[in-house]
Design an enzyme around this catalytic site. Structure first.
Site, mmCIF file in Angstrom:
data_model
loop_
_atom_site.group_PDB
_atom_site.id
_atom_site.type_symbol
_atom_site.label_atom_id
_atom_site.label_comp_id
_atom_site.label_asym_id
_atom_site.label_seq_id
_atom_site.Cartn_x
_atom_site.Cartn_y
_atom_site.Cartn_z
ATOM 1 N N CYS A 12 30.803 26.531 52.444
ATOM 2 C CA CYS A 12 31.355 25.174 51.970
ATOM 3 C C CYS A 12 32.131 24.713 53.382
ATOM 4 O O CYS A 12 32.271 25.320 54.417
ATOM 5 C CB CYS A 12 33.009 25.655 51.274
ATOM 6 N N CYS A 63 39.604 26.139 54.658
ATOM 7 C CA CYS A 63 40.562 26.711 54.225
ATOM 8 C C CYS A 63 40.909 28.361 54.875
ATOM 9 O O CYS A 63 39.968 28.978 54.849
ATOM 10 C CB CYS A 63 40.414 26.889 52.571
ATOM 11 N N CYS A 71 39.639 31.572 53.054
ATOM 12 C CA CYS A 71 38.488 31.653 52.163
ATOM 13 C C CYS A 71 37.270 32.340 52.961
ATOM 14 O O CYS A 71 36.952 32.078 53.992
ATOM 15 C CB CYS A 71 38.310 30.314 51.637
ATOM 16 N N CYS A 91 35.516 30.468 33.501
ATOM 17 C CA CYS A 91 35.888 29.641 34.546
ATOM 18 C C CYS A 91 34.713 29.530 35.691
ATOM 19 O O CYS A 91 34.318 30.713 36.083
ATOM 20 C CB CYS A 91 37.195 29.943 35.190
ATOM 21 N N CYS A 99 36.143 26.035 31.944
ATOM 22 C CA CYS A 99 37.024 25.674 33.117
ATOM 23 C C CYS A 99 36.075 25.548 34.140
ATOM 24 O O CYS A 99 35.194 26.375 34.316
ATOM 25 C CB CYS A 99 38.284 26.785 33.382
ATOM 26 N N CYS A 140 44.752 23.228 35.291
ATOM 27 C CA CYS A 140 45.054 24.609 35.827
ATOM 28 C C CYS A 140 45.236 24.464 37.244
ATOM 29 O O CYS A 140 44.391 24.147 38.089
ATOM 30 C CB CYS A 140 43.978 25.377 35.597
ATOM 31 N N ARG A 198 49.249 32.811 35.067
ATOM 32 C CA ARG A 198 47.922 33.781 35.340
ATOM 33 C C ARG A 198 48.262 34.584 36.650
ATOM 34 O O ARG A 198 48.441 34.155 37.668
ATOM 35 C CB ARG A 198 46.659 32.907 35.448
HETATM 36 N N1 SAM Z 1 36.556 24.949 46.267
HETATM 37 C C1 SAM Z 1 37.223 24.651 45.182
HETATM 38 C C2 SAM Z 1 38.603 24.304 45.769
HETATM 39 O O1 SAM Z 1 38.827 24.989 46.895
HETATM 40 O O2 SAM Z 1 39.259 23.975 44.956
HETATM 41 C C3 SAM Z 1 37.255 25.722 44.162
HETATM 42 C C4 SAM Z 1 36.999 27.363 44.730
HETATM 43 S S1 SAM Z 1 38.392 28.112 45.610
HETATM 44 C C5 SAM Z 1 37.733 29.527 45.990
HETATM 45 C C6 SAM Z 1 39.523 28.325 44.334
HETATM 46 C C7 SAM Z 1 40.910 28.978 44.761
HETATM 47 O O3 SAM Z 1 40.573 30.265 44.869
HETATM 48 C C8 SAM Z 1 41.661 28.521 45.993
HETATM 49 O O4 SAM Z 1 42.321 27.297 45.703
HETATM 50 C C9 SAM Z 1 42.682 29.612 46.132
HETATM 51 O O5 SAM Z 1 43.679 29.371 45.466
HETATM 52 C C10 SAM Z 1 41.754 30.822 45.574
HETATM 53 N N2 SAM Z 1 41.522 31.909 46.598
HETATM 54 C C11 SAM Z 1 40.420 31.472 47.460
HETATM 55 N N3 SAM Z 1 40.240 32.601 48.219
HETATM 56 C C12 SAM Z 1 41.313 33.373 48.324
HETATM 57 C C13 SAM Z 1 41.661 34.707 49.054
HETATM 58 N N4 SAM Z 1 41.190 35.219 49.825
HETATM 59 N N5 SAM Z 1 42.942 35.176 48.164
HETATM 60 C C14 SAM Z 1 43.653 34.514 47.388
HETATM 61 N N6 SAM Z 1 43.157 33.544 46.659
HETATM 62 C C15 SAM Z 1 42.119 32.940 47.234
HETATM 63 C C1 DTB Z 2 42.341 30.479 41.076
HETATM 64 O O1 DTB Z 2 43.702 30.209 41.461
HETATM 65 N N1 DTB Z 2 42.095 32.007 41.720
HETATM 66 C C2 DTB Z 2 40.669 32.052 41.349
HETATM 67 C C3 DTB Z 2 40.121 30.767 40.640
HETATM 68 N N2 DTB Z 2 41.369 30.040 40.747
HETATM 69 C C4 DTB Z 2 39.141 30.012 40.920
HETATM 70 C C5 DTB Z 2 39.959 32.448 42.295
HETATM 71 C C6 DTB Z 2 40.381 33.509 43.249
HETATM 72 C C7 DTB Z 2 39.322 33.611 44.361
HETATM 73 C C8 DTB Z 2 39.559 35.042 45.191
HETATM 74 C C9 DTB Z 2 38.731 35.352 46.478
HETATM 75 C C10 DTB Z 2 37.419 35.473 46.017
HETATM 76 O O2 DTB Z 2 36.924 36.011 45.172
HETATM 77 O O3 DTB Z 2 36.343 34.781 46.718
HETATM 78 FE FE1 SF4 Z 3 35.647 25.524 50.270
HETATM 79 FE FE2 SF4 Z 3 36.941 27.974 49.880
HETATM 80 FE FE3 SF4 Z 3 38.415 26.058 50.571
HETATM 81 FE FE4 SF4 Z 3 37.384 25.792 47.959
HETATM 82 S S1 SF4 Z 3 39.044 27.253 49.005
HETATM 83 S S2 SF4 Z 3 37.443 24.080 49.402
HETATM 84 S S3 SF4 Z 3 35.578 27.040 48.472
HETATM 85 S S4 SF4 Z 3 36.645 26.748 51.676
#
Ligand code: SAM
Ligand code: DTB
Ligand code: SF4
Length: 345
Positions: free
Chosen positions: A67, A71, A74, A111, A142, A202, A282
């Site tokens: 990506c 973030c 992530c 989802c 979703c 959501c 959730r």
């Molecule tokens: N790329 C899209 C976005 O950022 O909206 C969708 C996927 S993103 C992985 C969805 C959500 O997962 C993020 O907004 C964040 O709240 C959660 N998330 C991602 N990595 C995480 C982590 N290491 N611990 C907790 N929540 C995480």
């Molecule tokens: C949300 O709030 N949490 C989910 C879903 N929406 C997409 C994702 C959590 C991701 C946790 C880190 C991972 O598994 O990469």
């Molecule tokens: Fe990309 Fe992860 Fe940020 Fe979603 S949360 S925009 S997958 S870097």
């Protein structure tokens, strides 16, 4: 607080009538004695939902890694060296097979998440096809695809999408310390487009990123003041993924490698429940780290949805068998599709 009845009556009545919460009111909820906070949250929960029914959503990463965004939490950012392999968008057949298995295991919502800043038109066509096919299985659908451009939410709605997940993640004042490649205002813009297209929202966030309680209260305040409030509110506990900036920051902070105090996490769930009485709250990422007892406290505090399945997007989640055992121990049941109860039951 000795009179245990009046504050509850107040909170339920105010929640039903008020339009906006203030930062001071949300911080005051956080500051309540734990037992009082739990009692208020339980009272709001029982006025709006079956207190023993939990909604089950299963996640699938349909496009993993690589990506463009930065973030700080992530695993999927191309800017962090997390060892995650970049993958192509999954085939529709694989997505449908996974959705069928999720339904057979008891999930009611499926989802699909993509590691994109936002979908390209060509990719959106493939995702709308996935939505159609998953919906045809009788599952709620979703997707979480990042930021949307004008017209894209309408295409998703036409395909039968029920929910779009797009998190505020943290309060505006802390956002720039977590993400710099897009803004908090960009997130609000996509949420408005989703709402305008008639798709359920959501929207939640992450705690345990080294933020203060003030910032946590600010996140809940921003979510609760969305009008209308989000139908689903995922509260994620940071999963500290090696190689991400936030895992390093949290581990090197004055607190050593300690995570957020679990009671502070439970308080966050309770405050979300009180301020968003009709939303599904959730219990999302981080359940493995919380353990059974803290999860039980979260259900008591008003959480009534989980991610269900052995994996989240790229990190682990409790095994289905472990969740079944926990539900049996706590006498929890699973909520059918559209299972929300009317207020007053
Ligand atoms: N790329 C899209 C976005 O950022 O909206 C969708 C996927 S993103 C992985 C969805 C959500 O997962 C993020 O907004 C964040 O709240 C959660 N998330 C991602 N990595 C995480 C982590 N290491 N611990 C907790 N929540 C995480
Ligand atoms: C949300 O709030 N949490 C989910 C879903 N929406 C997409 C994702 C959590 C991701 C946790 C880190 C991972 O598994 O990469
Ligand atoms: Fe990309 Fe992860 Fe940020 Fe979603 S949360 S925009 S997958 S870097």
């Amino acid at each position: 607080m000795n009179d245990m009845t009046q504050p509850v009556v107040d909170s339920v009545a105010q929640a039903a009538t008020r339009k906006r919460w203030s930062q001071a009111e949300v911080e005051a909820l956080y500051a309540l004695p734990f037992n009082d906070l739990m009692f208020r949250a339980q009272s709001v929960h029982r006025a709006n939902f079956d207190p023993n029914a939990i909604q089950l959503s299963t996640l699938l990463s349909i496009k993993t890694g690589g990506c463009s965004e930065d973030c700080g939490y992530c695993s999927q950012s191309a800017r962090h060296d997390t060892g995650l392999e970049r993958e192509k968008l999954l085939d529709i057949a694989e997505v449908v097979a996974t959705a069928k298995a999720a339904k057979a295991a008891g999930a009611t919502r499926f989802c699909m998440g993509a590691a994109w800043r936002g979908p390209k038109e060509k990719d959106l066509g493939a995702v709308t096809e996935m939505v159609r096919e998953v919906k045809a299985l009788g599952l709620e659908t979703c997707v979480t695809l990042g930021m949307l451009k004008p017209g894209q939410a309408a295409q998703l709605k036409d395909a039968g999408l029920d929910y779009y997940n797009h998190n505020l993640d943290t309060a505006a004042e802390f956002y720039g310390q977590v993400i710099t490649t897009h803004t908090h205002a960009d997130r609000l813009d996509t949420l408005a487009q989703v709402r305008d297209a008639g798709i359920h929202v959501c929207c939640g966030g992450i705690v345990g990123m080294g933020e203060s309680r003030r910032v946590r209260a600010g996140l809940i305040l921003e979510l609760a003041n969305l009008d209308p409030q989000p139908e689903s509110v995922p509260i994620n506990m940071l999963v500290k993924v090696a190689g991400t900036p936030l895992a390093q920051v949290v581990e090197q902070s004055g607190e050593g490698d300690k995570s957020l105090d679990p009671f502070e996490f439970v308080r966050t769930i309770a405050v979300a429940r009180i301020t968003m009485p009709a939303s599904h709250v959730r219990l999302s990422a981080g359940r493995q780290e919380l353990g059974e007892s803290v999860q039980a406290l979260c259900f008591l505090a008003g959480a009534n949805s989980i991610f269900y399945g052995d994996k989240l997007l790229t990190t682990g989640n409790p095994d289905v068998s472990a969740d079944e055992a926990l539900f049996a121990k706590l006498g929890l049941t699973t909520e059918p599709v559209q299972g929300r109860r009317c207020a007053g039951h």
